[in-house]
Enzyme design. Structure first.
Site, PDB file in Angstrom:
ATOM      1  N   LYS A  38      58.570  18.675  32.940  1.00 20.17           N
ATOM      2  CA  LYS A  38      57.708  19.036  31.939  1.00 20.17           C
ATOM      3  C   LYS A  38      57.819  18.213  30.636  1.00 20.17           C
ATOM      4  O   LYS A  38      56.319  18.233  30.032  1.00 20.17           O
ATOM      5  CB  LYS A  38      58.172  20.488  31.473  1.00 20.17           C
ATOM      6  CG  LYS A  38      58.184  21.461  32.551  1.00 20.17           C
ATOM      7  CD  LYS A  38      56.575  21.807  33.006  1.00 20.17           C
ATOM      8  CE  LYS A  38      56.571  23.004  33.853  1.00 20.17           C
ATOM      9  NZ  LYS A  38      54.987  23.357  34.229  1.00 20.17           N
ATOM     10  N   SER A  93      56.197  23.271  29.094  1.00 19.85           N
ATOM     11  CA  SER A  93      56.839  24.121  28.722  1.00 19.85           C
ATOM     12  C   SER A  93      57.775  23.900  27.511  1.00 19.85           C
ATOM     13  O   SER A  93      57.637  22.719  27.139  1.00 19.85           O
ATOM     14  CB  SER A  93      57.975  24.362  29.894  1.00 19.85           C
ATOM     15  OG  SER A  93      58.748  25.326  29.732  1.00 19.85           O
ATOM     16  N   TYR A 134      63.227  20.583  36.466  1.00 24.61           N
ATOM     17  CA  TYR A 134      62.274  21.249  35.907  1.00 24.61           C
ATOM     18  C   TYR A 134      61.966  20.626  34.471  1.00 24.61           C
ATOM     19  O   TYR A 134      60.845  20.279  33.781  1.00 24.61           O
ATOM     20  CB  TYR A 134      62.708  22.780  35.659  1.00 24.61           C
ATOM     21  CG  TYR A 134      61.182  23.510  35.104  1.00 24.61           C
ATOM     22  CD1 TYR A 134      60.470  24.187  35.808  1.00 24.61           C
ATOM     23  CD2 TYR A 134      61.310  23.973  33.751  1.00 24.61           C
ATOM     24  CE1 TYR A 134      59.348  24.878  35.577  1.00 24.61           C
ATOM     25  CE2 TYR A 134      60.546  24.611  33.291  1.00 24.61           C
ATOM     26  CZ  TYR A 134      59.345  25.151  33.891  1.00 24.61           C
ATOM     27  OH  TYR A 134      58.370  26.049  33.268  1.00 24.61           O
TER      28      TYR A 134
HETATM   29  P1  NDP Z   1      54.049  32.123  38.896  1.00 28.20           P
HETATM   30  O1  NDP Z   1      55.111  31.662  39.785  1.00 28.20           O
HETATM   31  O2  NDP Z   1      53.969  33.393  38.319  1.00 28.20           O
HETATM   32  O3  NDP Z   1      52.586  31.541  39.269  1.00 28.20           O
HETATM   33  C1  NDP Z   1      52.699  30.216  39.639  1.00 28.20           C
HETATM   34  C2  NDP Z   1      51.348  29.903  40.714  1.00 28.20           C
HETATM   35  O4  NDP Z   1      51.348  28.639  41.172  1.00 28.20           O
HETATM   36  C3  NDP Z   1      51.717  30.980  42.052  1.00 28.20           C
HETATM   37  O5  NDP Z   1      50.636  31.649  42.594  1.00 28.20           O
HETATM   38  C4  NDP Z   1      52.260  30.069  43.118  1.00 28.20           C
HETATM   39  O6  NDP Z   1      51.850  30.299  44.396  1.00 28.20           O
HETATM   40  C5  NDP Z   1      51.247  28.764  42.693  1.00 28.20           C
HETATM   41  N1  NDP Z   1      51.678  27.451  43.329  1.00 28.20           N
HETATM   42  C6  NDP Z   1      53.013  27.024  43.318  1.00 28.20           C
HETATM   43  N2  NDP Z   1      53.183  25.798  43.870  1.00 28.20           N
HETATM   44  C7  NDP Z   1      51.786  25.341  43.985  1.00 28.20           C
HETATM   45  C8  NDP Z   1      51.129  24.105  44.565  1.00 28.20           C
HETATM   46  N3  NDP Z   1      51.926  23.312  45.001  1.00 28.20           N
HETATM   47  N4  NDP Z   1      49.977  24.098  44.673  1.00 28.20           N
HETATM   48  C9  NDP Z   1      49.036  25.135  44.258  1.00 28.20           C
HETATM   49  N5  NDP Z   1      49.647  26.411  43.684  1.00 28.20           N
HETATM   50  C10 NDP Z   1      51.025  26.500  43.448  1.00 28.20           C
HETATM   51  O7  NDP Z   1      54.424  31.099  37.627  1.00 28.20           O
HETATM   52  P2  NDP Z   1      53.938  31.176  36.072  1.00 28.20           P
HETATM   53  O8  NDP Z   1      52.644  31.851  35.732  1.00 28.20           O
HETATM   54  O9  NDP Z   1      55.152  31.583  35.346  1.00 28.20           O
HETATM   55  O10 NDP Z   1      54.054  29.595  35.504  1.00 28.20           O
HETATM   56  C11 NDP Z   1      52.713  29.027  35.519  1.00 28.20           C
HETATM   57  C12 NDP Z   1      53.159  27.638  34.745  1.00 28.20           C
HETATM   58  O11 NDP Z   1      53.568  27.925  33.404  1.00 28.20           O
HETATM   59  C13 NDP Z   1      54.002  26.848  35.614  1.00 28.20           C
HETATM   60  O12 NDP Z   1      53.828  25.398  35.440  1.00 28.20           O
HETATM   61  C14 NDP Z   1      55.147  27.244  34.816  1.00 28.20           C
HETATM   62  O13 NDP Z   1      56.240  26.018  35.082  1.00 28.20           O
HETATM   63  C15 NDP Z   1      54.702  27.220  33.656  1.00 28.20           C
HETATM   64  N6  NDP Z   1      55.774  27.874  32.443  1.00 28.20           N
HETATM   65  C16 NDP Z   1      56.135  29.128  32.949  1.00 28.20           C
HETATM   66  C17 NDP Z   1      56.875  29.945  32.083  1.00 28.20           C
HETATM   67  C18 NDP Z   1      57.318  31.362  32.358  1.00 28.20           C
HETATM   68  O14 NDP Z   1      58.390  31.669  31.273  1.00 28.20           O
HETATM   69  N7  NDP Z   1      56.857  32.025  32.993  1.00 28.20           N
HETATM   70  C19 NDP Z   1      57.265  29.208  30.668  1.00 28.20           C
HETATM   71  C20 NDP Z   1      56.981  27.937  30.583  1.00 28.20           C
HETATM   72  C21 NDP Z   1      55.943  27.309  31.316  1.00 28.20           C
HETATM   73  P3  NDP Z   1      53.052  30.895  45.115  1.00 28.20           P
HETATM   74  O15 NDP Z   1      53.596  32.171  44.544  1.00 28.20           O
HETATM   75  O16 NDP Z   1      52.461  31.003  46.669  1.00 28.20           O
HETATM   76  O17 NDP Z   1      54.243  29.604  45.329  1.00 28.20           O
END
Ligand code: NDP
Length: 258
Positions: A167, A148, A163
Site C-alpha cells: 500500500k 490504505s 500488505y
Molecule cells: P473485499 O475483499 O470486500 O473486495 C475486494 C474485491 O476484489 C473482491 O470482490 C475480490 O474478489 C476482488 N479481487 C481480489 N483479488 C482480485 C484480483 N486479482 N483481480 C480482480 N479482483 C480481485 O475488499 P474491500 O472492499 O475491503 O477492499 C477493497 C480495497 O480497499 C482493497 O485494495 C483493500 O486493500 C483496500 N482497503 C480496505 C480496507 C478495509 O478495512 N476493508 C482498509 C483500507 C484499504 P474475490 O472475493 O473473488 O477475491
C-alpha cells in the site's frame, strides 16, 4: 457551473476493479448515482453480475460486469479495451482490487509475499497503466487508486508487512504517474481508508476476531462504512477536483492521528 453540478458525472464512463463487493461496489454505486456508466471489474464474475444488475436497477445507468484478474496484463488490457468498446471512452478508472495475508515477517513465505504484492501493487500498476494509455490519447481522465492507512502506519496487532509495503508502494506509484501525466490531462490520486466493514475485514477468519481491538484503538470507536468513502471517490472522479493530482486522502476517523 456551480460546485454541485461540477461534482456530477453525467455522460462519464468508469470502471472499478474489485467492484463486485465492499469499497469498490460502494464507489461504483456512487459513480452511477452521480450519472456515470460503470463497468464492475472483478475476479468473481457471478457477484460482479449481481452488483451490476443491482446498481443498474437502482440508477438506470448502463452498468456492465467484466471478469478480470488484475494480476494478468493480458486480462487487464482486454478489460480496458472491452470497457472502451462498450462506452466509447474512459473518464474514470478506480484501481481498487486488493487482498490481505497476515503472517509474521520472519515466517511469511515467498508465495504469500508475492501474492499480496502482485495483486495490490502490480495489479494497480497494470490497471492504471492500461487506463492511462487510453486517457493520455483522449487528453483527459481521472485515476483513483485504493491505498490504505496501512501505507502510513503499521497496523497492530496483526502482522501484515507485505500488505503495508504494497500500500505504501501504491501511494508512490500514484505520485509518480501523477507527475508524468500532469500536463497531459490525466490526474492520478489515491485514497487511504482506515478499517472499513467489508468482507475483507468482517468475514476474514484472521481479521474478524480483531475488530473489538481495532474499535478500542479507534478514536471514533468503530469501523468505517464503505459508503463513507463515496464522496471522496466522486470528488476525485469529477471535474470539481481539476487541480487535484498526486494526492493521497486518508479517511480513517482519525485512526492515524495517534
Ligand atoms: P473485499 O475483499 O470486500 O473486495 C475486494 C474485491 O476484489 C473482491 O470482490 C475480490 O474478489 C476482488 N479481487 C481480489 N483479488 C482480485 C484480483 N486479482 N483481480 C480482480 N479482483 C480481485 O475488499 P474491500 O472492499 O475491503 O477492499 C477493497 C480495497 O480497499 C482493497 O485494495 C483493500 O486493500 C483496500 N482497503 C480496505 C480496507 C478495509 O478495512 N476493508 C482498509 C483500507 C484499504 P474475490 O472475493 O473473488 O477475491
Amino acid at each position: 457551473m456551480g460546485i454541485i453540478e461540477k461534482m456530477r458525472l453525467d455522460g462519464k464512463a468508469a470502471f472499478v476493479t474489485g467492484g463486485a463487493r465492499g469499497i469498490g461496489k460502494s464507489a461504483a454505486q456512487a459513480f452511477a448515482q452521480a450519472g456515470a456508466d460503470v463497468a464492475i471489474v472483478d475476479m468473481d464474475i457471478d457477484e460482479a453480475r449481481k452488483t451490476a444488475a443491482e446498481i443498474s436497477g437502482e440508477t438506470g445507468r448502463n452498468i456492465v460486469a467484466v471478469e478480470t484478474d488484475v494480476t494478468s496484463k493480458e486480462q487487464v488490457d482486454l478489460m480496458v479495451k472491452t470497457v472502451v468498446d462498450k462506452f466509447g471512452k474512459l473518464d474514470i478508472a478506480m484501481c481498487n482490487a486488493g487482498i490481505c495475508i497476515n503472517a509474521p515477517a520472519d515466517e511469511m513465505t515467498y508465495e504469500q509475499w508475492f501474492k499480496v504484492i502482485n495483486v495490490n501493487l502490480t495489479g494497480v500498476f497494470l490497471t492504471a497503466q492500461a487506463a492511462g494509455k487510453v486517457m493520455l490519447k483522449q487528453g483527459y481522465g481521472s485515476i483513483i487508486n485504493t491505498a490504505s492507512m496501512s501505507a502510513h502506519i503499521v497496523n497492530v496487532p496483526q502482522p501484515q508487512c507485505a500488505y503495508n509495503a504494497s500500500k505504501a508502494g501504491v501511494i508512490q506509484l500514484t505520485k509518480s504517474m501523477a507527475i508524468e501525466w500532469a500536463k497531459k490531462g490525466v490526474r492520478v490520486n489515491s485514497i487511504s481508508p482506515g478499517y472499513i466493514g467489508t468482507d475483507l475485514t468482517l468475514n476474514s477468519p484472521n481479521l474478524k476476531p480483531l475488530i473489538q481491538e481495532w474499535n478500542r484503538m479507534a478514536p471514533m470507536g468503530r469501523l468505517g462504512k464503505p459508503e463513507e468513502l463515496q464522496a471522496i471517490c466522486v470528488y476525485l472522479a469529477s471535474d470539481a477536483s481539476s487541480f487535484t493530482t498526486g494526492s493521497d486522502f486518508v479517511i480513517d476517523g482519525a485512526f492515524t492521528c495517534w
